[in-house]
Design an enzyme around this catalytic site. Structure first.
Site, PDB file in Angstrom:
ATOM      1  N   SER A  59       0.809  -1.168  -0.102  1.00 53.08           N
ATOM      2  CA  SER A  59      -0.153  -0.088  -0.094  1.00 53.08           C
ATOM      3  C   SER A  59       0.928   1.412   0.063  1.00 53.08           C
ATOM      4  O   SER A  59       1.841   1.383   0.849  1.00 53.08           O
ATOM      5  CB  SER A  59      -0.915  -0.187   1.314  1.00 53.08           C
ATOM      6  OG  SER A  59      -1.505   1.260   1.232  1.00 53.08           O
ATOM      7  N   VAL A  64       7.369   2.415   3.939  1.00 54.79           N
ATOM      8  CA  VAL A  64       8.389   1.632   3.086  1.00 54.79           C
ATOM      9  C   VAL A  64       7.868   1.886   1.583  1.00 54.79           C
ATOM     10  O   VAL A  64       8.730   2.091   0.859  1.00 54.79           O
ATOM     11  CB  VAL A  64       8.630   0.414   3.339  1.00 54.79           C
ATOM     12  CG1 VAL A  64       9.560  -0.484   2.587  1.00 54.79           C
ATOM     13  CG2 VAL A  64       9.386   0.422   5.035  1.00 54.79           C
ATOM     14  N   CYS A  65       6.501   1.639   1.408  1.00 49.54           N
ATOM     15  CA  CYS A  65       5.998   1.751   0.125  1.00 49.54           C
ATOM     16  C   CYS A  65       6.264   2.943  -0.344  1.00 49.54           C
ATOM     17  O   CYS A  65       6.548   3.133  -1.781  1.00 49.54           O
ATOM     18  CB  CYS A  65       4.543   1.188   0.037  1.00 49.54           C
ATOM     19  SG  CYS A  65       4.351  -0.374   0.854  1.00 49.54           S
ATOM     20  N   ASP A  66       5.921   3.961   0.376  1.00 58.72           N
ATOM     21  CA  ASP A  66       6.009   5.416  -0.057  1.00 58.72           C
ATOM     22  C   ASP A  66       7.405   5.630  -0.428  1.00 58.72           C
ATOM     23  O   ASP A  66       7.818   6.268  -1.651  1.00 58.72           O
ATOM     24  CB  ASP A  66       6.024   6.217   1.266  1.00 58.72           C
ATOM     25  CG  ASP A  66       5.998   7.889   0.779  1.00 58.72           C
ATOM     26  OD1 ASP A  66       7.112   8.243   0.676  1.00 58.72           O
ATOM     27  OD2 ASP A  66       5.021   8.734   1.105  1.00 58.72           O
ATOM     28  N   THR A  69       8.526   3.660  -3.930  1.00 59.07           N
ATOM     29  CA  THR A  69       7.909   4.374  -5.171  1.00 59.07           C
ATOM     30  C   THR A  69       8.555   5.675  -5.136  1.00 59.07           C
ATOM     31  O   THR A  69       8.711   6.102  -6.540  1.00 59.07           O
ATOM     32  CB  THR A  69       6.231   4.343  -4.872  1.00 59.07           C
ATOM     33  OG1 THR A  69       5.975   3.215  -4.572  1.00 59.07           O
ATOM     34  CG2 THR A  69       5.649   4.951  -6.158  1.00 59.07           C
TER      35      THR A  69
END
EC number: 1.11.1.24
Length: 172
Positions: A59, A64-66, A69
């Site tokens: 998500s 970490v996803c932020d 990306t």
């Protein structure tokens, strides 16, 4: 028959079950159908002829996803026009668009696997317990052959950014 793989991934140390096959270097990239918007779909064929770095995140609304990306967004500028970076998550398409607008991410294409989990099942990253896609990286050449794979074993850890970028650059 549904393939379930256990003991290959964890979330904060707790085991997860991944649905789908393990993709390996040299495999023909499986097709998938994801959403660009609520009504518009995308498939692997939409990116034929391009080198594809597929960055999979659970998500975009997590740290970490932020970071993952945004890192690939900044790397995109130096990779040229023959490379496309796709970020796939189970976030709804309008949540992805809102996140991109808020963070200034403009070089990565965000795609949503929310509707049918087509990507997650095809690439062996659908987390049975959460119905999210497990953090992973796939580099696919212009002929749709898989050239690099990283299944991150702990959901909260970063992928190997340098190895993924090196795999893309080796195809240029």
């Amino acid at each position: 028959m549904t393939i379930e793989r256990s003991e290959v991934a964890t979330f904060k140390g707790s085991p997860l079950t991944l649905i789908g096959p393990e993709i390996k270097v040299g495999d023909k990239a499986p097709d998938f159908t994801v959403n660009q918007s609520l009504l518009q779909e995308a498939t692997l064929a939409d990116y034929t002829g391009k080198i594809k770095l597929i960055s999979v995140v659970p998500s975009l609304d997590t740290g970490v996803c932020d970071a993952q990306t945004q890192r690939f967004n900044s790397e995109a500028a130096g990779l040229g026009d023959n490379v496309i970076i796709l970020t796939i998550s189970a976030d709804l398409p309008f949540a992805q668009a809102r996140w991109c607008g808020a963070t200034g991410v403009d070089r990565v294409i965000t795609l949503s696997d929310y509707k049918s989990n087509s990507f997650g099942k095809a690439y062996g990253v659908l987390i049975k317990e959460f119905q999210l896609d497990m953090r992973s990286i796939f580099v696919i050449d212009a002929n749709d052959t898989v050239q690099y794979v990283e299944y991150v074993s702990e959901m909260t850890e970063h992928p190997n950014y340098e190895a993924a970028i090196a795999a893309v650059k080796a195809l240029l």
